[in-house]
Write a protein that holds these residues in place. Structure first.
Motif, short mmCIF file in Angstrom:
data_model
loop_
_atom_site.label_atom_id
_atom_site.label_comp_id
_atom_site.label_asym_id
_atom_site.label_seq_id
_atom_site.Cartn_x
_atom_site.Cartn_y
_atom_site.Cartn_z
N GLU A 111 0.83 -1.21 0.00
CA GLU A 111 0.00 0.00 0.00
C GLU A 111 0.86 1.26 0.00
O GLU A 111 0.55 2.25 -0.68
CB GLU A 111 -0.92 -0.02 1.22
N ARG A 115 1.00 4.35 -2.92
CA ARG A 115 0.87 5.79 -2.64
C ARG A 115 2.14 6.53 -3.06
O ARG A 115 2.06 7.64 -3.60
CB ARG A 115 0.59 5.99 -1.15
N ALA A 147 -0.11 4.74 6.04
CA ALA A 147 -0.90 3.54 5.78
C ALA A 147 -1.09 2.72 7.05
O ALA A 147 -2.18 2.19 7.30
CB ALA A 147 -0.22 2.70 4.69
N TYR A 266 -6.83 4.32 -1.81
CA TYR A 266 -7.28 3.45 -0.74
C TYR A 266 -7.97 4.19 0.38
O TYR A 266 -8.01 3.71 1.51
CB TYR A 266 -6.07 2.69 -0.19
#
Length: 271
Positions: A111, A115, A147, A266
């Motif tokens: 994740e 980003r 995250a 996300y």
């Protein structure tokens, strides 16, 4: 009956002469579960020597306690991807998997990379090469921390709702340790983020959103199976988690620490 613990992804087998059974649970917290009705069971199968196994029949539903012990791991994985409750019970209750921490870190790295990759695409920097490399490295660490904090907020929101929802006088409180492990395992869909980024195409944003939906669906099933609650409570618990995560996202945006709404696929408000 033979006694012993479960290790890895395999259930233990009795190895004494005559008839042997799967190791019985030492306490109520580590008992096996019927994958059909979720009732506790003392054993999964009996070994009648020479590799002849007889699966234990559940006394409650009169079905095999765990039919998946005869299945190939690939079949079990496919059933888990399809979010079948039986596959989730097999993985969570009748096997012992110790990769929760490693899987969590790897998913956060995926994740964070997503980003960070989107941040690099949105920034045009004319600074010297050394400064650019240094800044990009710290940007990745920042994305990883953000995250991790957003995921923590999501979990806290779920746990808080379930804690408040259960009456304080209830004899049995939710097993949050088991639930945390279930949520971490059911977030494996985030591993698909890397292929979605590597093979970038016009449908990448749609793929990222579908991955998010798949992860949320897996989390929903993990909550329902682990605590044996109805779909309504599972859904409300997830909404509580997403709400707290959204608050965290808004805080990061207001502090200008995050990559912005155009990059952070996300973020819960996108859904």
């Amino acid at each position: 009956m033979g006694n012993g613990g479960r290790s890895g992804l395999q259930q233990g087998k009795g190895n004494v002469d005559g008839v042997a059974a799967t190791p019985t649970a030492a306490s109520a917290s580590c008992q096996y579960r019927c994958i059909e009705c979720n009732q506790e069971a003392k054993e999964l199968y009996r070994d009648y020597n020479h590799g002849v196994l007889k699966i234990t029949i559940c006394k409650s539903c009169q079905k095999p306690v765990d039919k998946y012990i005869e299945y190939d791991p690939v079949i079990i994985l496919i059933n888990a991807i399809l979010c079948k409750a039986q596959a989730y019970r097999h993985i969570l209750f009748n096997t012992q998997i110790n990769i929760h921490g490693k899987l969590c870190i790897f998913c956060l790295l995926c994740e964070a990379y997503l980003r960070w990759w989107q941040l690099q695409d949105s920034n045009q920097n004319t600074a010297p090469d050394d400064l650019i490399r240094y800044a990009k490295e710290w940007d990745f660490y920042r994305m990883f921390a953000i995250a991790a904090l957003e995921q923590t907020a999501y979990f806290i929101g779920i746990f808080t709702f379930l804690w408040v929802e259960r009456p304080m006088t209830a004899k049995k409180r939710p097993n949050f340790i088991l639930l945390l492990k279930a949520l971490l395992l059911s977030s494996y869909g985030k591993l698909l983020l890397i292929p979605a980024v590597i093979w970038e195409h016009d449908y990448t944003p749609l793929c990222l959103k579908l991955i998010k939906v798949f992860v949320l669906t897996s989390n929903f099933q993990a909550i329902r199976v682990t605590l044996n609650i109805n779909r309504k409570l599972s859904f409300l618990a997830m909404v509580s988690g997403l709400l707290l995560e959204s608050i965290m996202v808004y805080f990061f945006q207001s502090m200008e620490w995050d990559v912005g709404s155009d990059c952070a696929i996300y973020k819960s408000q996108d859904f």
